[in-house]
Design a protein around this motif. Structure first.
Motif, PDB file in Angstrom:
ATOM      1  N   GLY A 489       0.790  -1.223   0.000  1.00 11.90           N
ATOM      2  CA  GLY A 489       0.000   0.000   0.000  1.00 11.90           C
ATOM      3  C   GLY A 489       0.820   1.269   0.000  1.00 11.90           C
ATOM      4  N   GLU A 490       0.283   2.308   0.636  1.00 18.28           N
ATOM      5  CA  GLU A 490       0.911   3.626   0.640  1.00 18.28           C
ATOM      6  C   GLU A 490       2.267   3.624   1.326  1.00 18.28           C
ATOM      7  OE1 GLU A 490      -1.667   6.566   2.186  1.00 18.28           O
ATOM      8  OE2 GLU A 490      -3.147   6.405   0.575  1.00 18.28           O
ATOM      9  N   ASP A 491       2.410   2.801   2.374  1.00 13.33           N
ATOM     10  CA  ASP A 491       3.694   2.738   3.078  1.00 13.33           C
ATOM     11  C   ASP A 491       4.798   2.234   2.148  1.00 13.33           C
ATOM     12  OD1 ASP A 491       2.619   3.668   5.443  1.00 13.33           O
ATOM     13  OD2 ASP A 491       2.187   1.669   6.219  1.00 13.33           O
ATOM     14  N   LEU A 492       4.508   1.189   1.390  1.00 15.98           N
ATOM     15  CA  LEU A 492       5.505   0.641   0.470  1.00 15.98           C
ATOM     16  C   LEU A 492       5.803   1.635  -0.651  1.00 15.98           C
ATOM     17  CD1 LEU A 492       7.321  -1.667  -0.427  1.00 15.98           C
ATOM     18  CD2 LEU A 492       5.369  -2.646  -1.660  1.00 15.98           C
ATOM     19  N   GLU A 493       4.783   2.315  -1.140  1.00 15.24           N
ATOM     20  CA  GLU A 493       5.000   3.290  -2.213  1.00 15.24           C
ATOM     21  C   GLU A 493       5.879   4.447  -1.726  1.00 15.24           C
ATOM     22  OE1 GLU A 493       1.901   4.497  -4.751  1.00 15.24           O
ATOM     23  OE2 GLU A 493       1.591   2.451  -5.466  1.00 15.24           O
ATOM     24  N   GLU A 494       5.689   4.851  -0.474  1.00  9.70           N
ATOM     25  CA  GLU A 494       6.543   5.917   0.063  1.00  9.70           C
ATOM     26  C   GLU A 494       7.996   5.458   0.171  1.00  9.70           C
ATOM     27  OE1 GLU A 494       6.975   9.156   3.575  1.00  9.70           O
ATOM     28  OE2 GLU A 494       5.416   9.004   2.090  1.00  9.70           O
ATOM     29  N   GLU A 495       8.223   4.218   0.595  1.00 11.85           N
ATOM     30  CA  GLU A 495       9.579   3.691   0.671  1.00 11.85           C
ATOM     31  C   GLU A 495      10.220   3.657  -0.717  1.00 11.85           C
ATOM     32  OE1 GLU A 495      11.382   2.376   3.591  1.00 11.85           O
ATOM     33  OE2 GLU A 495       9.905   3.786   4.368  1.00 11.85           O
ATOM     34  N   ARG A 496       9.423   3.310  -1.712  1.00 15.26           N
ATOM     35  CA  ARG A 496       9.933   3.272  -3.080  1.00 15.26           C
ATOM     36  C   ARG A 496      10.305   4.682  -3.546  1.00 15.26           C
ATOM     37  NH1 ARG A 496       9.371  -0.837  -6.538  1.00 15.26           N
ATOM     38  NH2 ARG A 496       7.641  -1.722  -5.361  1.00 15.26           N
ATOM     39  N   ARG A 497       9.494   5.648  -3.167  1.00 12.26           N
ATOM     40  CA  ARG A 497       9.820   7.045  -3.518  1.00 12.26           C
ATOM     41  C   ARG A 497      11.099   7.501  -2.827  1.00 12.26           C
ATOM     42  NH1 ARG A 497       4.041   7.687  -2.864  1.00 12.26           N
ATOM     43  NH2 ARG A 497       4.333   8.570  -0.779  1.00 12.26           N
TER      44      ARG A 497
END
Length: 543
Positions: A489-497
């Motif tokens: 979710g959003e947590d993983l997408e933020e880590e990717r960013r």
């Protein structure tokens, strides 16, 4: 307006005047140049330059923009009103609250910063509910939760502590950073005449780093933007501050809320080689919630992105020293504790370095202090030959000290990973010293921050907005990148960013490094590296 030649997309954004606009600016695309040139052209068209409000994410960014404005406009000694207003959202809101205080007689006490009292309040409340004083990592997690105003139960009684913290602030008219925003927003919403007077100060409002706005910050800016003359410069792919309350969805909402919003896309990267731009694009393109972009660069192909794996953090640190010894560069990491082994290796080799964004003094780390005390006591108890630090540390391991530490740090996976990194550092430290005194001397040297050094150490969060010829990203392992709690979710997408931001700091050469083990724990290479490896290995894009 100077000798800078703007490309077509940059010129279009500079020329924008009335109505809402969103400038999507990729890494190294010249967004600060665009903001500065637009500021100068607008300042010539309005009654006073100070009627342009330029909102920046940090005070340092605001100061840099003001200096660039003065240089471009040919102003050597600016007076009040001679230049646009460059402020952070917090500074602007604090100023609005100050005006409100003077007009109403109500007073708030600010509790952020040194001596403000915020950390002491949180520590006292933690002790009240858990009957013990929090260690450094726990207090940092608690502070982060207080800033986000959300709980994830990583800390015992976290919800009760944060509820008590909010009540204590309310009952005593105290303001922390986030309260400056929420209280300002409440004032503007409940006092429309006052809000209108605040907005009437400006003809135009422009925002830098719009992807890092919180929902409340975004609403404040909307309220004070006159006639919808609001331009937001952002890159949704570089939104990395959700832990501070940032909501990248705000810029998606901005486009929806203003159907007449004009979009400008700055997609040319002037910073990095083609291989770095392509690699970073591959990583971030796996995110689902983002604006589609076609980033490119006119620079050369460059050298392959270099993926390196090591048996442990010691070998990783030695390799970094070899890479950066001559020409310098930057070491980037997810968490500050990752810097310890690199700092040790640099110190032992006599290579000066600078740490950006603040750092924890090694001697203040509780585990390090306890082990040093054991080493000192062992020397005092010795009758003839002094035991080496390594021998004392080994005895402590046999006596079960490390296992007791692991039980103590079992509060969360984050604490466990912190401990593993510290233990890895300690094992390398004691192996490099022959006495307690030599350990202390090395630790003292490690805490000497050389601001003239060519080797820079920094978290990726602190590196945002910076660039370096050579970048070494370290400790790229699961649980660290992405973090242990960011699996979907959003947590993983933020880590990717965040990973993407780290990659795009590099201009010429990029190293992606990871250890096979830390502090006795086996590690798994970050999925971000594995994805890139799988996509590019056959194409000779990485080595």
């Amino acid at each position: 307006m100077g000798e800078t030649i703007l490309n077509e997309a940059q010129m279009a954004a500079v020329s924008h005047r009335n109505g809402p606009a969103l400038v999507l600016a990729g890494p190294g695309s010249g967004k600060t140049t665009v903001i500065t040139h637009r500021s100068v052209t607008i300042a010539k068209e309005i009654a006073l330059p100070s009627r342009l409000l330029s909102v920046t994410f940090t005070r340092a960014a605001g100061l840099e923009m003001a200096q660039r404005y003065c240089k471009l406009a040919g102003i050597e000694h600016p007076k009040p009103g001679d230049i646009p207003v460059y402020q952070t959202v917090h500074a602007f809101c604090n100023g609005v609250i100050g005006i409100y205080e003077r007009e109403t007689g109500r007073h708030f006490t600010r509790i952020e910063g040194e001596g403000g009292g915020k950390m002491q309040i949180l520590s006292t409340l933690y002790h009240r509910y858990n009957n013990k004083t929090p260690d450094g990592p726990t207090l940092k997690v608690l502070e982060s939760a207080a800033s986000r105003r959300t709980t994830d139960d990583r800390i015992p009684n976290e919800s009760k502590i944060l509820q008590a913290y909010a009540a204590y602030k309310r009952d005593n008219n105290l303001l922390d950073f986030e309260d400056m925003i929420s209280v300002c927003l409440e004032i503007l919403k409940t006092h429309p005449d006052f809000c209108a007077r605040m907005a009437a100060q400006f003809d135009y409002v422009q925002v830098d780093e719009g992807q890092d706005l919180s929902r409340e910050q975004y609403e404040v800016i909307r309220l004070i933007a006159p006639h919808k003359n609001l331009l937001i410069v952002a890159d949704d792919d570089q939104s990395i501050y959700r832990f501070r309350g940032a909501e990248p969805s705000c810029i998606f909402d901005f486009v929806k809320q203003y159907p007449d919003c004009t979009r400008y896309n700055l997609t040319q990267n002037y910073r990095s080689t083609k291989r770095i731009v392509e690699a970073a694009s591959i990583v971030v393109s796996r995110n689902q919630k983002r604006f589609d972009k076609d980033l490119y660069t006119m620079r050369s192909e460059g050298t392959p992105v270099k993926v390196r794996r090591f048996s442990g953090c010691g070998d990783q640190a030695k390799y970094i020293c070899d890479v950066l010894a001559k020409a310098g560069g930057a070491v980037l990491y997810r968490n500050g504790v990752s810097s310890l082994t690199v700092r040790l290796a640099l110190t032992l080799q006599g290579i000066p370095y600078e740490i950006l964004g603040g750092y924890e003094r090694v001697g203040n780390i509780q585990v390090v202090g306890n082990i040093l005390q054991e080493i000192l006591q062992a020397e005092r108890n010795a009758r003839f030959l002094l035991p080496s630090p390594a021998k004392t540390y080994k005895r402590m391991m046999y006596d079960g000290y490390i296992e007791r530490l692991r039980r103590e740090y079992a509060i969360s996976r984050e604490h466990q990973r912190y401990l593993s990194a510290v233990l890895e550092f300690i094992s390398l430290l004691v192996a490099s010293c022959d006495s307690w005194r030599s350990c202390v001397e090395i630790l003292g040297k490690m805490d000497q921050n050389n601001t003239a050094a060519t080797v820079i150490l920094t978290t990726i969060h602190s590196a945002k907005g910076l660039e370096f010829d050579t970048v070494c990203m370290i400790d790229l392992v699961e649980g660290e990148f992405p973090g242990s709690g960011a699996t979907a979710g959003e947590d993983l997408e933020e880590e990717r960013r965040l990973f993407y931001v780290g990659m795009t700091r590099a201009k010429e050469t990029l190293y992606l490094c990871s250890p096979l083990a830390r502090g006795g724990r086996k590690e798994v290479e970050s999925r971000f590296v594995r994805e890139l490896d799988k996509n590019w290995r056959k194409k000779d894009k990485i080595s």
